[in-house]
Design a protein around this motif. Structure first.
Motif, PDB file in Angstrom:
ATOM      1  N   THR A 137      30.046  35.423  43.911  1.00 34.28           N
ATOM      2  CA  THR A 137      30.292  34.590  41.596  1.00 34.28           C
ATOM      3  C   THR A 137      29.530  33.320  41.916  1.00 34.28           C
ATOM      4  OG1 THR A 137      31.941  33.807  43.366  1.00 34.28           O
ATOM      5  CG2 THR A 137      32.194  35.370  42.145  1.00 34.28           C
TER       6      THR A 137
ATOM      7  N   ASN B 163      32.035  39.928  37.402  1.00 32.56           N
ATOM      8  CA  ASN B 163      32.645  39.894  38.754  1.00 32.56           C
ATOM      9  C   ASN B 163      31.768  39.960  40.011  1.00 32.56           C
ATOM     10  OD1 ASN B 163      34.618  41.620  37.042  1.00 32.56           O
ATOM     11  ND2 ASN B 163      35.950  42.230  38.598  1.00 32.56           N
TER      12      ASN B 163
ATOM     13  N   ASP C  56      39.194  39.112  38.719  1.00 31.18           N
ATOM     14  CA  ASP C  56      38.914  38.133  40.856  1.00 31.18           C
ATOM     15  C   ASP C  56      38.605  39.047  41.293  1.00 31.18           C
ATOM     16  OD1 ASP C  56      39.470  36.231  39.626  1.00 31.18           O
ATOM     17  OD2 ASP C  56      41.918  36.753  40.289  1.00 31.18           O
TER      18      ASP C  56
END
Length: 148
Positions: free
Chosen positions: A79, A49, A35
């Motif tokens: 993303t 990422n 994340d």
């Protein structure tokens, strides 16, 4: 081993500043969680990422004094699952850098940093939206033999 150049020190200091502000993660070991918004220097890396990619372009260096100007390009990838994430990253970068003054950056000092523009760049092959922001940066470099 050759010491890091003033430009390398400057980019590292900016990466560390963005990391400290919680904008992204700067890791000298290249270890990231899934994340993390990863911060790189130079070119993108083959990770899934979201990314912040920092580059420096010298634009005006005075021949007799140590103050100069350059452009910090901050390329960003969001993303694939959230097309607006690139703008969220861009705003966080803007909040951390725009208006920055008198910031030590290795052997240099960032005198002033102001965003020049923000340009949407489409999307990559992983369907991540991309954008690039450019910041005009005035820098007080360390003296050299020709610019005491």
């Amino acid at each position: 081993m050759t010491p890091d150049s003033p430009v390398s020190q400057l980019i590292t200091a900016i990466a560390e500043l963005l990391d400290a502000a919680g904008v992204g993660v700067w890791s000298t070991t290249g270890t990231y969680s899934p994340d993390d918004v990863v911060i790189f220097r130079g070119t993108e890396r083959p990770v899934d990422n979201a990314q912040i990619i920092l580059n420096w372009v010298d634009t005006d260096q005075h021949p007799e004094i140590t103050q100069g100007t350059g452009i910090l390009q901050v390329a960003m990838k969001g993303t694939a699952s959230n097309p607006g994430s690139v703008d969220d990253i861009g705003y966080a970068v803007f909040a951390a850098l725009h208006g920055l003054t008198d910031q030590p950056a290795g052997s240099a000092v960032i005198v002033q940093c102001l965003r020049r523009n923000s340009v949407p760049m489409g999307q990559d092959d992983k369907l991540r939206k991309e954008r690039a922001d450019q910041f005009d940066v005035d820098v007080e470099w360390s003296p050299t033999s020709h610019r005491p």
